[in-house]
Scaffold this motif. Structure first.
Motif, mmCIF file in Angstrom:
data_model
loop_
_atom_site.group_PDB
_atom_site.id
_atom_site.type_symbol
_atom_site.label_atom_id
_atom_site.label_comp_id
_atom_site.label_asym_id
_atom_site.label_seq_id
_atom_site.Cartn_x
_atom_site.Cartn_y
_atom_site.Cartn_z
ATOM 1 N N MET A 1 0.813 -1.187 -0.023
ATOM 2 C CA MET A 1 -0.029 -0.058 -0.008
ATOM 3 C C MET A 1 0.783 1.210 0.034
ATOM 4 N N GLY A 2 0.716 2.267 -0.835
ATOM 5 C CA GLY A 2 1.429 3.381 -1.136
ATOM 6 C C GLY A 2 1.107 4.552 -0.022
ATOM 7 N N VAL A 3 1.908 5.403 0.073
ATOM 8 C CA VAL A 3 1.574 6.629 0.791
ATOM 9 C C VAL A 3 0.120 7.084 0.771
ATOM 10 N N LEU A 4 -0.367 7.460 -0.434
ATOM 11 C CA LEU A 4 -1.727 8.208 -0.602
ATOM 12 C C LEU A 4 -2.569 7.094 -0.164
ATOM 13 N N GLU A 5 -2.582 5.917 -0.287
ATOM 14 C CA GLU A 5 -3.727 4.900 -0.100
ATOM 15 C C GLU A 5 -3.578 4.840 1.340
ATOM 16 N N LYS A 6 -2.384 4.897 2.259
ATOM 17 C CA LYS A 6 -2.188 4.615 3.769
ATOM 18 C C LYS A 6 -2.960 6.026 4.348
ATOM 19 N N VAL A 7 -2.561 6.891 3.740
ATOM 20 C CA VAL A 7 -3.022 8.295 4.332
ATOM 21 C C VAL A 7 -4.698 8.475 4.119
ATOM 22 N N ARG A 8 -5.161 7.844 2.641
ATOM 23 C CA ARG A 8 -6.829 7.751 2.878
ATOM 24 C C ARG A 8 -7.250 6.873 3.557
ATOM 25 N N ALA A 9 -6.705 5.623 3.993
ATOM 26 C CA ALA A 9 -7.356 4.650 4.917
ATOM 27 C C ALA A 9 -7.238 5.113 6.460
ATOM 28 N N GLU A 10 -6.156 5.872 6.807
ATOM 29 C CA GLU A 10 -6.347 6.586 8.237
ATOM 30 C C GLU A 10 -7.473 7.504 8.409
ATOM 31 N N ILE A 11 -7.564 8.500 7.176
ATOM 32 C CA ILE A 11 -8.486 9.362 7.227
ATOM 33 C C ILE A 11 -9.786 8.783 7.304
ATOM 34 N N THR A 12 -10.070 7.713 6.632
ATOM 35 C CA THR A 12 -11.393 7.037 6.822
ATOM 36 C C THR A 12 -11.581 6.305 8.119
ATOM 37 N N ARG A 13 -10.545 5.727 8.611
ATOM 38 C CA ARG A 13 -10.626 4.814 9.996
ATOM 39 C C ARG A 13 -10.890 5.760 11.001
ATOM 40 N N HIS A 14 -10.148 6.900 11.057
ATOM 41 C CA HIS A 14 -10.421 7.715 12.164
ATOM 42 C C HIS A 14 -11.469 8.828 11.798
ATOM 43 N N LYS A 15 -12.129 8.939 10.876
ATOM 44 C CA LYS A 15 -12.999 10.000 10.600
ATOM 45 C C LYS A 15 -12.509 11.184 10.700
ATOM 46 N N MET A 16 -11.342 11.471 10.073
ATOM 47 C CA MET A 16 -10.668 12.569 10.523
ATOM 48 C C MET A 16 -11.102 14.042 10.014
ATOM 49 N N GLN A 160 -10.627 16.675 18.487
ATOM 50 C CA GLN A 160 -11.599 16.827 17.077
ATOM 51 C C GLN A 160 -10.865 18.099 16.149
ATOM 52 N N VAL A 161 -9.634 18.158 16.380
ATOM 53 C CA VAL A 161 -9.025 19.415 15.695
ATOM 54 C C VAL A 161 -7.825 19.036 15.034
ATOM 55 N N TYR A 162 -7.093 18.322 15.798
ATOM 56 C CA TYR A 162 -5.682 18.138 15.204
ATOM 57 C C TYR A 162 -5.539 16.771 14.703
ATOM 58 N N ILE A 163 -5.182 16.484 13.462
ATOM 59 C CA ILE A 163 -5.262 15.072 12.675
ATOM 60 C C ILE A 163 -3.898 14.917 12.316
ATOM 61 N N ARG A 164 -3.489 13.645 12.349
ATOM 62 C CA ARG A 164 -2.221 13.244 11.950
ATOM 63 C C ARG A 164 -2.454 12.021 11.101
ATOM 64 N N PRO A 165 -2.700 12.125 9.676
ATOM 65 C CA PRO A 165 -3.038 11.248 8.832
ATOM 66 C C PRO A 165 -1.820 10.165 8.191
ATOM 67 N N MET A 166 -0.644 10.741 8.782
ATOM 68 C CA MET A 166 0.466 9.832 8.148
ATOM 69 C C MET A 166 1.095 9.122 9.290
ATOM 70 N N LEU A 167 0.588 8.906 10.472
ATOM 71 C CA LEU A 167 1.109 8.027 11.325
ATOM 72 C C LEU A 167 1.662 6.736 11.071
ATOM 73 N N GLU A 168 0.860 6.044 10.110
ATOM 74 C CA GLU A 168 1.258 4.645 9.705
ATOM 75 C C GLU A 168 2.257 4.747 8.611
ATOM 76 N N VAL A 169 2.830 5.699 8.157
ATOM 77 C CA VAL A 169 3.699 5.837 7.066
ATOM 78 C C VAL A 169 5.017 6.023 7.550
ATOM 79 N N ARG A 170 6.024 5.175 6.882
ATOM 80 C CA ARG A 170 7.389 5.362 7.454
ATOM 81 C C ARG A 170 8.093 6.398 6.806
ATOM 82 N N ARG A 171 9.278 6.942 7.480
ATOM 83 C CA ARG A 171 9.887 8.198 6.836
ATOM 84 C C ARG A 171 10.326 7.862 5.456
ATOM 85 N N LYS A 172 11.052 6.608 5.370
ATOM 86 C CA LYS A 172 11.657 6.318 3.910
ATOM 87 C C LYS A 172 10.593 6.250 2.910
#
Length: 475
Positions: A1-16, A160-172
Motif C-alpha cells: 500500500m502506497g503513501v496516498l492509500e495509507k493516508v486515505r485509509a487513516e483518514i477514513t478509519r478515524h473519520k478525520m 477533534q481538531v488536530y489530525i495526523r494522517p501519516m502516523l502509519e507511514v514510514r519516513r523512507k
C-alpha cells in the motif's frame, strides 16, 4: 500500500475530516509536510475538503529559515493553495519564559496554528507526524520515565481538531513519495545536530536497535502504541467514573475532592483521579509530574493540620481534614479585597485582584450549539431581553442573596457557597455578575445562575457569560 492509500485509509478509519471542512496544513518545508500537503491536495476533491497551508518562521536559523518560508509560499502557489506565513521571535519568547528552545518552539507553533484556524475558519489542522516520529517519541518517553500515557504515543485525532494522517507511514516511504512525484523539499539543519535528544534517538539509537536487536522496531512500536492507547482510554473512562464519586465541587476557581473517598481508591486509580481533577481545573493534563502526584498521595494518608502544596502553573493543593482542594493561585492580593467593575455587553472585564476574566457575548438563539444545561460550568446562557443593563462584576458582600435557577426562593450566597463546598479562602474572590439598576445577582460565576433569566421558547437573543483565567498562557 502506497503513501496516498495509507493516508486515505487513516483518514477514513478515524473519520478525520468531513465534506466541507477547511483543513489547515502545517508545512515546515521538509519532506514530511511537503508530502502531506501534496497527498491532501490529491485527495481534496474525493474528500470534499479545501486546504490552507500554514508556515511559521521561528527565527532560530536566520537566512535559512527565511528561505524555508519562501519555499513554502512558492509550493502553495504552484498548487493553488492559500498560504499563511508568519515569523515570531521564539528565541526571545524562550528567554522571557525560561523555556528550552524546543518547548518554546512548540508552544509558539501551536499558538500560531490556532490563530490561523481562527482567522481562516478552519475546522482541522493536519500535522505531518509519521511512524518514525511516533517511535522516537515513545523511546524518548521511556528514557525520561513514563506511564501508559507516554507509551501510547501521539493520537491520530486530538480534540477533534488536530489530525495526523501519516502516523502509519514510514519516513523512507515519504522520501520515496517525494522522489516519485518530483517534489523538492527543504532540510532543516537543526535536525542534523546531535545536541537534541530526539535527534540522537533518530540518528543513533533507532538504527542501532534495528541493526542489533529488532529490524522491525518501528512497526512493532506503532502496533504497541495502538494497543496501549485502547487500554489507556478504558482506564481513563474508569478514572472519570471514580472522579465523579470523589468530587465534592468543581468550578473554574477550584476542584474540591473528598479526602477519604479518594484515599479509599486503589493507588493506581487515585493517581488517575488526581490527574482528572488537574485537567478539569487547568484545561489539560500537562506539567503535573509523577513526583507531584506521589507527594499528594503520600500525604493523603497522614493526619495533621491543613497543608498547602505548590504545583506547576500557579496551582496549589490544599489538604484539609476532609478535603483536598486544587485551586489557582491568583497573586499576592489580600483575600478580602473588594472589587467592582462595569461589564459591557458584548465585552469583557479582567479582574486584577484575582487574575480572572468575565467575557460577555450576544448571539442569536439558533447559534447556541448545545442546550443551556449542557454548557460547561464556567459558561452560562441568559435571555438577553430579561436582563436589565448595565451590568457589573463584583465580589460578594455581607447579606448578598439570590434566587437560584429552578429553586424559586431566595438563598443567601453564604449558604450557597457552603452547600456547593466552595473553599472559604475563595468565597471573597468568586466574581458575581449583577444588574446595576436593581442590584439583582444574575450569576455567581461558575457556581449558579439566577432564576427567571434562562432561555425560553420565546427567547430571540442569548447573552453568553463565561469565566476565564485572564492571565493564563496555557497551550
Amino acid at each position: 500500500m502506497g503513501v496516498l492509500e495509507k493516508v486515505r485509509a487513516e483518514i477514513t478509519r478515524h473519520k478525520m475530516v468531513q465534506p466541507g471542512d477547511l483543513v489547515v496544513v502545517g508545512v515546515s518545508g521538509g519532506p514530511d509536510s511537503v508530502a502531506l500537503l501534496h497527498v491532501l491536495y490529491c485527495l481534496r476533491d474525493e474528500l470534499g475538503i479545501s486546504l490552507h497551508a500554514a508556515h511559521l518562521n521561528h527565527m532560530f536559523r536566520g537566512e535559512e529559515a527565511k528561505e524555508d518560508a519562501s519555499f513554502v509560499q512558492d509550493l502553495a502557489a504552484k498548487l493553488g493553495i492559500p498560504c499563511t506565513v508568519e515569523e515570531r521571535d521564539v528565541p526571545a519568547y524562550a528567554r522571557k519564559n525560561h523555556l528550552s528552545s524546543e518547548v518554546a518552539a512548540r508552544e509558539a507553533r501551536y499558538r500560531f496554528f490556532r490563530d490561523v484556524l481562527q482567522a481562516t475558519g478552519g475546522s482541522k489542522l493536519a500535522l505531518a507526524h509519521h511512524a518514525d516520529d511516533q517511535a522516537e517519541l515513545v523511546l524518548m518517553n521511556i528514557l525520561r520515565g513514563t506511564g501508559l500515557k507516554g507509551l501510547s504515543g501521539m493520537l491520530p485525532v486530538r480534540d477533534q481538531v488536530y489530525i495526523r494522517p501519516m502516523l502509519e507511514v514510514r519516513r523512507k516511504d515519504i522520501e520515496q513519495y517525494c522522489h516519485d512525484h518530483n517534489l523538492s523539499f527543504r532540510i532543516d539543519s537543526s535536525n542534523l545536530k546531535n545536541i537534541y535528544l530526539r535527534n540522537r534517538i533518530r540518528q543513533q539509537l533507532i538504527p542501532w536497535l534495528e541493526k542489533e536487536y529488532c529490524p522491525g522496531l518501528v512497526p512493532i512500536i506503532s502496533r504497541m502504541t495502538k494497543q496501549i492507547r485502547d487500554e489507556e482510554m478504558f482506564l481513563e473512562s474508569l478514572a472519570v467514573q471514580a472522579y465523579s464519586r470523589v468530587v465534592l465541587s468543581e468550578h473554574p476557581a477550584a476542584v474540591v475532592l473528598h479526602r477519604q473517598k479518594l484515599l479509599a481508591q486503589p493507588t493506581v486509580m487515585a493517581r488517575r483521579v488526581l490527574r482528572v481533577a488537574w485537567g478539569r481545573l487547568r484545561g489539560n493534563k500537562q506539567d503535573l509530574t509523577f513526583d507531584h502526584v506521589e507527594n499528594l498521595i503520600n500525604h493523603l494518608k497522614g493526619g495533621g493540620p491543613e497543608r498547602i502544596f505548590q504545583l506547576p502553573d500557579g496551582i496549589a493543593a490544599r489538604l484539609a481534614y476532609e478535603t483536598l482542594t486544587l485551586t489557582h493561585i491568583v497573586g499576592d492580593n489580600e483575600p478580602h479585597a473588594s472589587y467592582f467593575y462595569e461589564l459591557a455587553v458584548p465585552g469583557e472585564v479582567t479582574i486584577p485582584e484575582t487574575g480572572w476574566k468575565i467575557v460577555s457575548k450576544v448571539i442569536d438563539k439558533k447559534e447556541l450549539a448545545v442546550a443551556p444545561r449542557q454548557l460547561p460550568s464556567h459558561v452560562v446562557a441568559l435571555d438577553y431581553a430579561r436582563v436589565m443593563q448595565p451590568l457589573a462584576v463584583r465580589n460578594k458582600r455581607d447579606g448578598d442573596v439570590m434566587v437560584p435557577f429552578g429553586l424559586g426562593q431566595t438563598v443567601k450566597l453564604k449558604k450557597l457557597f457552603i452547600d456547593r463546598k466552595v473553599p472559604r479562602h475563595l468565597r471573597d474572590r468568586i466574581p458575581i455578575v449583577v444588574e446595576q439598576p436593581t442590584g439583582r445577582v444574575l450569576w455567581v460565576a461558575g457556581i449558579r445562575m439566577a432564576d427567571e433569566i434562562g432561555i425560553t421558547p420565546s427567547t430571540q437573543k442569548v447573552m453568553l457569560l463565561s469565566l476565564e483565567i485572564g492571565n493564563s498562557n496555557n497551550t
